[in-house]
Design an enzyme around this catalytic site. Structure first.
Site, mmCIF file in Angstrom:
data_model
loop_
_atom_site.group_PDB
_atom_site.id
_atom_site.type_symbol
_atom_site.label_atom_id
_atom_site.label_comp_id
_atom_site.label_asym_id
_atom_site.label_seq_id
_atom_site.Cartn_x
_atom_site.Cartn_y
_atom_site.Cartn_z
ATOM 1 N N ASP A 290 41.548 34.012 40.686
ATOM 2 C CA ASP A 290 40.853 34.773 40.148
ATOM 3 C C ASP A 290 39.532 34.798 39.722
ATOM 4 O O ASP A 290 39.001 33.719 39.160
ATOM 5 C CB ASP A 290 41.661 34.852 38.574
ATOM 6 C CG ASP A 290 41.266 36.260 37.671
ATOM 7 O OD1 ASP A 290 40.019 36.582 37.867
ATOM 8 O OD2 ASP A 290 41.827 36.614 36.818
ATOM 9 N N ALA A 319 35.858 42.602 45.460
ATOM 10 C CA ALA A 319 36.772 42.863 44.235
ATOM 11 C C ALA A 319 36.063 43.678 43.261
ATOM 12 O O ALA A 319 35.027 43.520 42.680
ATOM 13 C CB ALA A 319 37.263 41.477 43.731
ATOM 14 N N TYR A 383 32.481 51.202 34.161
ATOM 15 C CA TYR A 383 32.368 50.847 35.710
ATOM 16 C C TYR A 383 31.151 51.117 36.236
ATOM 17 O O TYR A 383 30.320 50.637 37.032
ATOM 18 C CB TYR A 383 33.590 51.914 36.464
ATOM 19 C CG TYR A 383 33.590 51.809 37.604
ATOM 20 C CD1 TYR A 383 34.135 50.702 38.443
ATOM 21 C CD2 TYR A 383 33.062 52.766 38.660
ATOM 22 C CE1 TYR A 383 34.474 50.611 39.806
ATOM 23 C CE2 TYR A 383 33.241 52.827 39.937
ATOM 24 C CZ TYR A 383 33.775 51.771 40.688
ATOM 25 O OH TYR A 383 34.031 51.440 42.078
#
Ligand SMILES: NC(=O)c1ccc[n+]([C@@H]2O[C@H](COP(=O)([O-])OP(=O)(O)OC[C@H]3O[C@@H](n4cnc5c(N)ncnc54)[C@H](O)[C@@H]3O)[C@@H](O)[C@H]2O)c1
Length: 477
Positions: A290, A319, A383
Site C-alpha cells: 500500500d 495508483a 480528486y
C-alpha cells in the site's frame, strides 16, 4: 475498440453510418493503434507507410533536422509550394521527395509546418496558405504537427506574440479535423532541435492515437541524447509502476515491458493475485504494498536492491482513486484517502527514492493527473485537488530535478475506457465519451504509450510538461 462502446461500432457499420449521416449524428472512427510487437509486417505498415507534406515560414530553420528525422523514421515526404529547399534537404537525408500537388490525389498521413521563424502576426498567414492547400488531402487518422519557438525566448515582443498565437491556431484546427486525425503544436528551444526524435516517433505513429490539441515544449535538454534504438528502447532499464494490477497501470506496465524495461509492478496486498499475474506475464516482479503505508518507501527500496540493484530509471505514479461526493456530503475520510493516495504518497516515494540515491541520473518520473485536475468536476473537489496537485508537483520539481538530470512530467487522461468508467451511469458515461474532438473514449494503452514516450531515452528535452491524453476533451483549457 472496446465492445462497451457500441455506438462507435454501430456508426461504422454499413447501416449505422448511413443512419448517422442522415440524422446528423457524430461519426467517430476506430482509431489506428500500434500492433503488438512481434508482428513486424503490421508494425512496419503502421509506422513506415505514412507520407508527409512539409512546409515552413521564412527560413524555416527546423527543416534540415526534420528531414533527418523523417529519414530515420522511414517517412517519405513531399515539399509544399514555395518550399523547394525541402527537396534538397530531403534528398540529402535520403527520403524520396517531390512536390505536393493537391490535384494528384495523394493522401499524406502527416502535415508538418515549421512556423518557428514567424516573427510577426502578419506572417501567420503562411499557416493559412499551407493548411488551406493541404488539409483536405490528409489521410484517415492523419497527423498535423506545427513546430514553433517557445514564446518566452523569441527575439522580440512581436515574434513572441506571433509564436503564442500558434496555440489558438492548432487547438482550433484540431477541432476541425475529421476521421481520427489529430493536431499538435511543438515549441522547440534552439538546443532541442537535435532532440526531436522520440517526439516525432510518438506523434507520427499510432502511439499518439488519442492525443490532440496539445502544446508541448521541448526545452534545451537536461540529458545527452543517447544513440537511437527504436525497437526495445528501454532495454536494460528498470521501471516501477504503481497501481499495476489492472486498468491503466496494467497497460503502462505492459507497454514499458514491451519496450524492454524490467517492470516492478506495485499494488495493494488485496490485489496480490491480479498483480502476480501481470508481473509474471511481463517477466517483471510484483511488490504488494500500500503506497500510503509509512514503510512504503523503505519497502520499495529493499525490493529494488533485491531485484534491480543497478538503480531505477522510470518511476510511474499511476495508483489513484476517486471517492466522489459533493463537498458538503463528503466525509473527512473520503477527502483524506484521495489526497493521500493520489498525491501524498507519490511525493513521499519521490523523496525516499531521491534520498536513497535510487533514482539515477537520466531517470524519468511520470505522474498521472487528470483533466478533472485542470477543468474541475462537480462531486470531485477531493480528486480534482489531488490531480491539480500532481500538476503542481511536476511544475515545482522539474527545475530541481533537472539539476540531477532527472525529468518529471505528467499525463492527464480524459475519458479512458476502464472498469472504473464502465461503472459510471449511462448518460454521464456517454457524455464523457463523446465530448471530445475524436468522439470516443481513449484506451488504457493510449495513456501508456504517452508515458513510454516521456520515458524514452531520447526524451531528455521534455520536463515539466503535462500532456493531456483526452482526444481534445471539451473540458478545460
Ligand atoms: N479511467 C479514467 O478515465 C481516468 C481518467 C483520468 C485519470 N485517471 C487516473 O489514472 C490512474 C489509473 O486509473 P484506472 O482507471 O486504471 O483505475 P483503477 O481503479 O482501475 O486502477 C487503480 C489501481 O491503483 C491501485 N491502488 C489504489 N490505491 C492504492 C494504494 N494505496 N497503493 C497501491 N496501489 C493502489 C488499485 O488497487 C488499482 O489496481 C489513476 O491515477 C486515475 O486517477 C483515470
Amino acid at each position: 475498440m472496446t465492445t462497451s462502446d457500441r455506438y462507435l461500432a454501430f456508426a461504422n457499420s454499413a447501416v449505422g453510418s448511413r443512419l448517422a449521416d442522415a440524422l446528423g449524428l457524430p461519426r467517430p472512427v476506430p482509431l489506428e493503434r500500434m500492433p503488438d510487437y512481434g508482428d513486424e509486417v503490421a508494425e512496419a505498415r503502421a509506422i513506415h507507410a505514412p507520407l508527409a507534406v512539409v512546409g515552413g515560414a521564412g527560413d524555416a530553420p527546423l527543416l534540415p533536422g526534420l528531414a533527418r528525422e523523417l529519414h530515420w523514421l522511414g517517412i517519405p515526404s513531399l515539399a509544399h509550394a514555395g518550399r523547394l529547399g525541402w527537396i534538397s534537404y530531403a534528398n540529402k537525408a535520403g527520403t524520396m521527395s517531390g512536390r505536393f500537388n493537391a490535384n494528384e490525389g495523394v493522401r499524406p498521413k502527416a502535415l508538418l509546418f515549421d512556423a518557428s521563424a514567424i516573427a510577426d502576426t502578419g506572417a501567420l498567414a503562411s499557416l493559412y496558405t499551407f493548411f488551406h492547400d493541404t488539409l483536405a488531402s490528409l489521410d484517415r487518422c492523419g497527423r498535423v504537427l506545427v513546430l514553433g519557438l517557445p514564446p518566452s525566448i523569441a527575439a522580440t515582443p512581436h515574434a513572441s506574440t506571433a509564436q503564442r498565437a500558434l496555440e489558438g491556431f492548432v487547438r482550433s484546427l484540431a477541432k476541425e479535423l475529421r476521421r481520427g486525425a489529430t493536431a499538435q503544436l511543438l515549441y522547440i528551444a534552439p538546443r532541442a532541435r537535435e532532440s526531436l526524435h522520440s517526439t516525432l516517433r510518438f506523434f507520427l505513429s499510432p502511439r499518439a492515437a488519442y492525443v490532440s490539441g496539445q502544446a508541448i515544449t521541448l526545452q534545451n535538454p537536461v540529458f545527452e541524447t543517447p544513440p537511437m534504438r527504436d525497437r526495445r528502447p528501454l532495454a536494460g532499464q528498470v521501471a516501477v509502476v504503481t497501481g499495476a494490477a489492472r486498468g491503466i497501470g496494467e497497460a503502462i506496465a505492459t507497454v514499458l515491458a514491451r519496450d524492454g524495461a524490467h517492470v516492478v509492478c506495485v499494488d495493494i496486498p488485496a490485489a496480490q493475485d491480479a498483480l502476480s499475474t501481470v508481473a509474471t506475464r511481463l517477466d517483471g516482479s510484483a511488490l504488494a504494498c500500500d503506497i500510503t503505508s509509512p514503510e512504503a518507501g523503505a519497502t520499495l527500496i529493499a525490493h529494488l536492491s533485491a531485484h534491480a540493484p543497478q538503480g531505477l530509471d522510470i518511476l510511474v505514479h499511476n495508483a489513484g482513486v476517486t471517492r466522489d461526493k459533493t463537498l458538503v456530503r463528503m466525509s473527512d475520510a473520503q477527502w483524506q484517502s484521495v489526497l493521500d493516495i493520489n498525491v501524498g504518497a507519490p511525493q513521499r516515494l519521490n523523496s525516499a527514492l531521491l534520498d536513497a540515491g535510487a533514482l539515477r541520473a537520466g531517470s524519468r518520473v511520470v505522474g498521472v493527473a487528470s483533466i478533472s485536475g485542470i477543468a474541475g468536476n462537480r462531486g470531485q473537489t477531493n480528486y480534482a485537488t489531488s490531480k491539480a496537485a500532481v500538476i503542481g508537483m511536476v511544475e515545482a520539481w522539474s527545475p530541481i530535478l533537472a539539476e540531477r538530470q532527472i525529468s518529471i512530467n505528467a499525463v492527464a487522461p480524459g475519458f479512458i475506457e476502464t472498469k472504473m468508467t464502465a461503472a459510471v451511469p449511462f448518460a454521464i458515461r456517454e457524455a464523457g465519451r463523446r465530448m471530445n474532438s475524436l468522439g470516443q473514449g481513449g484506451q488504457p494503452v493510449d495513456v501508456a504509450e504517452a508515458i513510454a514516450w516521456l520515458a524514452h531515452p531520447a526524451s531528455g528535452a521534455l520536463t515539466g510538461q503535462v500532456v493531456r491524453v483526452c482526444g481534445q476533451s471539451l473540458l478545460g483549457a
